[in-house]
Design a protein around this motif. Structure first.
Motif, PDB file in Angstrom:
ATOM      1  N   ALA A 207       1.245  -1.114   0.286  1.00 49.24           N
ATOM      2  CA  ALA A 207      -0.149  -0.481  -0.087  1.00 49.24           C
ATOM      3  C   ALA A 207       0.585   1.062   0.135  1.00 49.24           C
ATOM      4  O   ALA A 207       1.725   0.709   0.687  1.00 49.24           O
ATOM      5  CB  ALA A 207      -0.676   0.150   0.907  1.00 49.24           C
ATOM      6  N   PRO A 208       0.348   3.040  -0.846  1.00 55.95           N
ATOM      7  CA  PRO A 208       1.241   3.391  -0.783  1.00 55.95           C
ATOM      8  C   PRO A 208       0.935   4.205   0.156  1.00 55.95           C
ATOM      9  O   PRO A 208       0.133   4.442   1.458  1.00 55.95           O
ATOM     10  CB  PRO A 208       0.975   3.981  -2.039  1.00 55.95           C
ATOM     11  CG  PRO A 208      -1.115   3.738  -1.444  1.00 55.95           C
ATOM     12  CD  PRO A 208      -0.724   2.214  -1.017  1.00 55.95           C
ATOM     13  N   ARG A 236       1.730  -4.435   3.539  1.00 57.56           N
ATOM     14  CA  ARG A 236       3.134  -3.455   3.664  1.00 57.56           C
ATOM     15  C   ARG A 236       3.777  -2.777   3.222  1.00 57.56           C
ATOM     16  O   ARG A 236       2.660  -1.840   1.873  1.00 57.56           O
ATOM     17  CB  ARG A 236       4.549  -4.442   2.863  1.00 57.56           C
ATOM     18  CG  ARG A 236       4.315  -5.806   3.632  1.00 57.56           C
ATOM     19  CD  ARG A 236       5.345  -5.373   4.977  1.00 57.56           C
ATOM     20  NE  ARG A 236       5.880  -6.697   5.188  1.00 57.56           N
ATOM     21  CZ  ARG A 236       5.200  -7.670   6.132  1.00 57.56           C
ATOM     22  NH1 ARG A 236       4.190  -7.152   6.822  1.00 57.56           N
ATOM     23  NH2 ARG A 236       5.950  -8.251   6.937  1.00 57.56           N
ATOM     24  N   THR A 237       3.715  -1.281   3.730  1.00 58.27           N
ATOM     25  CA  THR A 237       4.034   0.601   3.345  1.00 58.27           C
ATOM     26  C   THR A 237       4.818   0.949   2.418  1.00 58.27           C
ATOM     27  O   THR A 237       6.777   0.073   2.847  1.00 58.27           O
ATOM     28  CB  THR A 237       3.348   1.154   4.053  1.00 58.27           C
ATOM     29  OG1 THR A 237       2.748   0.924   4.590  1.00 58.27           O
ATOM     30  CG2 THR A 237       3.954   2.776   3.779  1.00 58.27           C
ATOM     31  N   PHE A 240       5.151   6.324  -2.155  1.00 58.74           N
ATOM     32  CA  PHE A 240       3.918   6.405  -2.910  1.00 58.74           C
ATOM     33  C   PHE A 240       4.112   6.637  -4.513  1.00 58.74           C
ATOM     34  O   PHE A 240       3.501   5.824  -5.333  1.00 58.74           O
ATOM     35  CB  PHE A 240       3.425   8.411  -2.816  1.00 58.74           C
ATOM     36  CG  PHE A 240       2.233   8.393  -3.579  1.00 58.74           C
ATOM     37  CD1 PHE A 240       0.825   8.499  -2.667  1.00 58.74           C
ATOM     38  CD2 PHE A 240       2.048   8.740  -4.618  1.00 58.74           C
ATOM     39  CE1 PHE A 240       0.010   8.589  -3.866  1.00 58.74           C
ATOM     40  CE2 PHE A 240       1.293  10.063  -5.537  1.00 58.74           C
ATOM     41  CZ  PHE A 240       0.031   9.494  -5.076  1.00 58.74           C
ATOM     42  N   ALA A 241       5.053   6.641  -4.669  1.00 61.31           N
ATOM     43  CA  ALA A 241       5.542   6.198  -6.179  1.00 61.31           C
ATOM     44  C   ALA A 241       6.690   5.566  -6.566  1.00 61.31           C
ATOM     45  O   ALA A 241       7.924   6.064  -6.667  1.00 61.31           O
ATOM     46  CB  ALA A 241       5.662   7.992  -6.860  1.00 61.31           C
ATOM     47  N   ALA A 242       6.451   4.177  -5.252  1.00 60.90           N
ATOM     48  CA  ALA A 242       7.449   3.558  -5.518  1.00 60.90           C
ATOM     49  C   ALA A 242       7.988   2.632  -6.498  1.00 60.90           C
ATOM     50  O   ALA A 242       7.565   2.740  -7.709  1.00 60.90           O
ATOM     51  CB  ALA A 242       7.200   2.228  -4.907  1.00 60.90           C
ATOM     52  N   ILE A 265      -0.355  -7.664  -4.345  1.00 63.18           N
ATOM     53  CA  ILE A 265      -1.495  -6.943  -4.352  1.00 63.18           C
ATOM     54  C   ILE A 265      -0.105  -5.013  -4.595  1.00 63.18           C
ATOM     55  O   ILE A 265       0.151  -5.229  -3.456  1.00 63.18           O
ATOM     56  CB  ILE A 265      -2.804  -6.534  -4.686  1.00 63.18           C
ATOM     57  CG1 ILE A 265      -3.972  -7.057  -4.015  1.00 63.18           C
ATOM     58  CG2 ILE A 265      -3.595  -5.187  -4.855  1.00 63.18           C
ATOM     59  CD1 ILE A 265      -5.014  -7.499  -4.252  1.00 63.18           C
ATOM     60  N   CYS A 266      -0.110  -5.080  -5.831  1.00 62.52           N
ATOM     61  CA  CYS A 266       0.218  -3.952  -6.029  1.00 62.52           C
ATOM     62  C   CYS A 266       0.315  -2.299  -5.904  1.00 62.52           C
ATOM     63  O   CYS A 266      -0.906  -2.350  -7.265  1.00 62.52           O
ATOM     64  CB  CYS A 266       2.146  -4.012  -6.228  1.00 62.52           C
ATOM     65  SG  CYS A 266       3.336  -2.960  -6.617  1.00 62.52           S
ATOM     66  N   ALA A 267       0.275  -1.306  -5.055  1.00 63.52           N
ATOM     67  CA  ALA A 267      -1.101  -0.098  -5.758  1.00 63.52           C
ATOM     68  C   ALA A 267      -0.086   0.499  -6.479  1.00 63.52           C
ATOM     69  O   ALA A 267      -0.264   1.104  -7.409  1.00 63.52           O
ATOM     70  CB  ALA A 267      -1.102   0.352  -3.868  1.00 63.52           C
TER      71      ALA A 267
END
Length: 401
Positions: A207-208, A236-237, A240-242, A265-267
Motif C-alpha cells: 500500500a502507498p 506493507r507500506t 507513494f511512487a515506489a 497486490i501492488c498499489a
C-alpha cells in the motif's frame, strides 16, 4: 478566393434566434431552453462556426487558462501524464490553455508555462503567495490527489478562483468548488475478492504511504476487508511512487519472511514488474494454481509427494489398500499478482498483470469538465461527481486459454 468567416450573427440568423441568445447557447450561460441550445449548437457545427476565443475572454475578463497542480512525483508516473493530457484535451475544446503548477522545490519551476493546443507544458511555482500571482493568471484550478503534507494545497484551495480537486482533500483548508472522486475502497475490494476467488488464502497488499485520499483509502480497506472476511491480509507500506526496484525489494523480504503469502497486490503505478522479478528470484510461478494430472498412491503410505492432493475414488477403494487415483494440484510455488493502477507497465509485463484501470485520461477530462461547468454556471458549486474504473483481468491471476 478565401471563404468568408462564419460569424455569430450568421449562426443566430440560421437558428432563428437573437445574437445574444446564440451566444448564451454556445457558451452554456443564460436562461436558454435545452431544445434551443441544442439547435443553436447544431447550426454552429453545420456552418463551421469557430468562436473568437480572444474576444470572448475580453468580454468575460477571462485569462483563457486554468491551472493544474499534480503531486510532486507526477512527472515519472504514467498515470498522471495521461490524466494531464486528458485535461489539456478538454481545455482545448473550450479554447483554454493549461498552466502546469510545479512545487517550488522542483527543478525548473521558474515561471509560468502553458499547455495548449500544441500539447506543450511549462511550470509555475505554486509556493509563496499562491492566492495572488496564480489566481491572477488563471480562471480556475485543478488540484489532483491533494496531500495533507503538500504545503501548496491550502493556498490553492483559498486562491479566490473556482477549484476542482481530483479526489478529496483530507486536511484543514477551504472547501473546493467541486470534486471528482473514484471509489478506491471498492477497487481494492474487487482485487481482493478476485484473488481469493482464484484461490489465494494469504493475500498481501503493498500500500502507498502518504496522506492522499487514495493512499489512505487503500490502507484502510486492506485492514477492513481482512476483518470482514476473516482473512489475514499482510500490509506493507511502500513509497507513494515506489519504483519497480523498491517493490521488488519489499516483495522479496515479504515472501522470505512469510512464504505462505500467495497473492501480492501492488498499489503504486508502474511498480508491479518489481513484484514479478521478486517472484522469479524465489522460484514462484506467477498465475493461478494448475491441475497437472493424476497419480496413483495407496492409503497405507499416503501421497508420494508434498503437494496438495484430492481423492477422486469411491470409499471402497480406500478400504482395500488398492492404489487410489488422486488429482495432484501444484499450489505451493504459485503467486497471484495484481496492481491497483493499470498502465503500460502492467499491460506489457510478462505475464501481463491484472489491474484496475482508473481511466486517467477520462479522469482528467472529467475534472476539467466539472471546472468549466462551474465557471459557466451550468453546475452549482460543491458538486461531487464520481469517476468509473474497471478491473482488467490478465494472466497474472487468470488461467491462460
Amino acid at each position: 478566393m478565401t471563404p468568408r468567416t462564419v460569424t455569430l450573427l450568421d449562426v443566430a440568423r440560421a437558428a432563428g434566434v437573437s445574437k445574444s441568445t446564440a451566444s448564451d447557447a454556445l457558451q452554456g450561460s443564460g436562461r436558454v431552453a435545452e431544445a434551443t441550445r441544442d439547435r443553436v449548437r447544431a447550426v454552429a457545427e453545420e456552418l463551421g462556426y469557430r468562436p473568437n476565443s480572444a474576444a470572448r475572454r475580453l468580454r468575460r475578463s477571462s485569462t483563457g487558462a486554468i491551472g493544474l497542480h499534480l503531486p510532486q512525483t507526477a512527472t515519472r508516473l504514467d498515470y498522471y501524464m495521461n490524466l494531464a493530457f486528458g485535461a489539456v484535451a478538454r481545455a482545448q475544446e473550450e479554447g483554454f490553455d493549461v498552466m502546469l503548477l510545479a512545487p517550488a522545490s522542483a527543478p525548473g519551476a521558474s515561471g509560468p508555462g502553458r499547455a495548449g493546443t500544441s500539447g506543450g507544458a511549462g511550470a509555475s511555482s505554486a509556493s509563496g503567495g499562491t492566492s495572488g500571482p496564480v489566481a491572477s493568471r488563471v480562471d480556475g484550478l485543478l488540484v489532483i490527489d491533494p496531500e495533507v503534507g503538500d504545503s501548496a494545497v491550502p493556498g490553492l484551495l483559498d486562491a479566490g478562483v473556482p477549484v476542482v480537486t481530483g479526489e478529496r482533500y483530507l486536511g484543514p483548508a477551504a472547501a473546493p468548488s467541486g470534486a471528482v472522486i473514484c471509489d478506491n475502497a471498492a477497487s481494492l475490494t474487487a482485487l481482493l475478492d478476485h484473488v481469493t476467488e482464484r484461490g489465494a488464502r494469504r493475500p498481501a497488499v503493498l500500500a502507498p504511504a502518504g496522506t492522499s485520499a487514495w493512499a489512505t483509502a487503500l490502507r484502510a480497506t486492506a485492514a477492513s476487508w481482512g476483518r470482514a472476511h476473516g482473512v489475514d491480509v499482510t500490509l506493507r507500506t511502500v513509497p507513494f511512487a515506489a519504483t519497480p526496484g523498491e517493490a521488488e525489494e519489499t516483495t522479496l523480504a515479504l515472501l522470505r519472511s512469510d512464504p505462505a503469502v500467495d497473492a501480492v497486490i501492488c498499489a503504486p503505478d508502474g511498480a508491479a514488474p518489481g513484484v514479478l522479478r521478486a517472484a522469479a528470484t524465489l522460484g514462484r510461478t506467477v498465475g493461478p494454481a494448475r491441475t497437472v494430472g493424476t497419480t496413483a498412491v495407496t492409503n497405507t503410505t499416503g501421497p508420494t509427494d508434498t503437494t496438495a492432493v484430492t481423492d477422486t475414488t469411491a470409499a471402497t477403494a480406500r478400504t482395500t489398500g488398492a492404489p487410489t487415483p488422486r488429482t495432484t494440484t501444484i499450489a505451493a510455488a504459485t503467486l497471484l499478482v495484481a496492481s491497483c493502477v493499470d498502465g503500460a507497465a502492467t499491460r506489457t509485463a510478462e505475464p501481463p498483470v491484472t489491474a484496475v484501470d482508473l481511466r486517467p485520461a477520462a479522469y482528467g477530462r472529467a475534472c476539467a469538465e466539472l471546472l468549466y461547468d462551474i465557471l459557466a454556471g451550468r453546475t452549482a458549486p460543491d458538486t461531487v461527481r464520481r469517476h468509473a474504473w474497471a478491473l482488467e483481468t490478465r494472466a497474472s491471476t487468470a488461467p491462460t486459454a
